[in-house]
Design an enzyme around this catalytic site. Structure first.
Site, PDB file in Angstrom:
ATOM      1  N   SER A   1       0.834  -1.206   0.000  1.00 29.61           N
ATOM      2  CA  SER A   1       0.000   0.000   0.000  1.00 29.61           C
ATOM      3  C   SER A   1       0.866   1.252   0.000  1.00 29.61           C
ATOM      4  CB  SER A   1      -0.851  -0.019   1.265  1.00 29.61           C
ATOM      5  OG  SER A   1      -1.449   1.228   1.493  1.00 29.61           O
TER       6      SER A   1
ATOM      7  N   TYR B   1      -1.646  -0.248  10.297  1.00 30.19           N
ATOM      8  CA  TYR B   1      -1.921  -0.894   9.007  1.00 30.19           C
ATOM      9  C   TYR B   1      -0.726  -0.715   8.053  1.00 30.19           C
ATOM     10  CZ  TYR B   1      -3.638  -1.277   4.226  1.00 30.19           C
ATOM     11  OH  TYR B   1      -3.759  -1.602   2.897  1.00 30.19           O
TER      12      TYR B   1
ATOM     13  N   LYS C   1       2.215  -3.432   6.375  1.00 33.29           N
ATOM     14  CA  LYS C   1       2.560  -3.564   4.949  1.00 33.29           C
ATOM     15  C   LYS C   1       4.076  -3.380   4.767  1.00 33.29           C
ATOM     16  CE  LYS C   1      -1.520  -4.490   3.482  1.00 33.29           C
ATOM     17  NZ  LYS C   1      -1.827  -5.796   2.882  1.00 33.29           N
TER      18      LYS C   1
END
Ligand code: UFG
Length: 322
Positions: free
Chosen positions: A115, A139, A143
């Site tokens: 991402s 989050y 990644k």
């Protein structure tokens, strides 16, 4: 045979269609916690969780898997701030189970859903892949860490990877078979379209004083079918001996929240109720990809405009099947 973890999710299910079009056979592994069984229109389907090592081993024993496309992960930035443990467990610990099952089975190629969140609040626009990685939420950290884990697995075990750093995925299958269906929904375009359909009373515009042309945040919206195509290109690249790499997937063009909202009103031919509210914590003012590397390495060119993104999404939301 290609193993697609999270193939019942939004980007995964569109990728299954592109894989089939390109002649690849697939098997989806999905626990259906957020995915939809009805979204899996191609290939085999196994309902299982990445936490289940036994199920993973059986999957690799049952199917002649030559490469993995790994989508399965939690993806709510806001939730990751409140419950980081959930994100570290699923996105990292369960992701490690997958890599270890691959090692056991001798599968050495993986494409990973990364991402633009790995960049945090970027200092340069458009953002090149070489930009510092400083995620600003758990989050994004998961990644970034998983990309690092992949590098270590390459050094130690020879596993080759392509990490694809998506910018803002949006739009739907132009034939209307599948589309975006998140619960809860937090993304701009589906929320605006739901407001257009009266499924929510209004849309809130988060922040109007950003240092951008109209004061709202700028994002690089990329059609989900363009993302799907990039996965197929990345797979072909890896299977033909390509080296491990991380690539941005965006169009290189940014649109403000206000512009997207106005384009939605035009395409829906409706006046959509909205309210300007304060900024959402953790939203960087501008995220736009430098997409040259993906074009060069994968020979990939996004085909859909922002209006096509909105109109395919609009078609999906009006006739939503799941
Ligand atoms: N927005 C609103 N109102 C809403 C929802 C969103 O104004 O109701 C705004 C956001 O503030 C943001 C833009 O619309 O400026 C886009 O928001 P999305 O929630 O659609 O997408 P994000 O840019 O927040 O998220 C994307 C990816 C994530 C990734 C993140 C990195 O979807 O996976 O970028 O910051 F982690």
């Amino acid at each position: 045979m290609i193993l697609v973890t999270g193939g019942a999710g939004y980007i995964g299910s569109h990728t299954l269609l592109s894989l089939a079009d390109a002649g690849y056979e697939s098997v989806t592994l999905d626990n259906l916690c957020y995915g939809h069984r009805e979204a899996v229109l191609e290939g085999h389907f196994v309902q299982a969780d990445l936490a289940d090592n036994f199920a993973l081993d059986r999957l690799f024993e049952t199917f002649p898997i030559e490469a993995v496309i790994h989508f399965a992960a939690f993806c709510y930035v806001g939730e990751s701030m409140e419950a980081p443990e959930k994100y570290f467990s699923n996105n990292l610990v369960n992701g490690l189970n997958l890599l270890n099952a691959m090692l056991k089975a001798g599968v050495e190629k993986i494409i990973f859903s990364s991402s633009c969140a790995v960049y945090g609040d970027p200092s340069v626009i458009p953002i090149p892949e070489t930009h510092a990685k400083s995620p600003i939420n758990p989050y994004g950290l998961t990644k970034h860490f998983y990309e690092e884990i992949l590098s270590s697995y390459e050094t130690a075990h020879g596993i080759k990877h392509v990490s694809l750093r998506y910018f803002n995925a949006a739009g739907a299958d132009p034939k209307g078979r599948i589309g975006e269906s998140h619960d809860p929904e937090t993304h701009l375009i589906p929320l605006v379209l739901q407001a257009a359909l009266g499924r929510r009373s209004e849309i809130e515009i988060f922040g109007t004083n950003y240092p951008t042309s109209d004061g709202t945040c700028i994002r690089d919206y990329i059609h989900v079918c363009d993302l799907a195509e990039a996965h197929v290109s990345a797979l072909t690249y890896l299977l033909s001996g390509g080296q491990s790499i991380s690539l941005n997937l965006g169009t290189g063009k940014g649109y403000s929240v206000r512009e997207v909202f106005e384009r939605c009103q035009k395409i829906c031919q409706l006046s959509i109720p909205y309210r300007d509210v304060g900024p959402r914590p953790g939203d960087p003012p501008e995220l736009v990809a430098s997409g040259d590397k993906a074009r060069e390495i994968l020979d990939w060119n996004p085909r859909y405009s922002v209006d096509e993104i909105i109109s395919t999404a609009w078609n999906w939301h009006q006739n939503q099947k799941f």
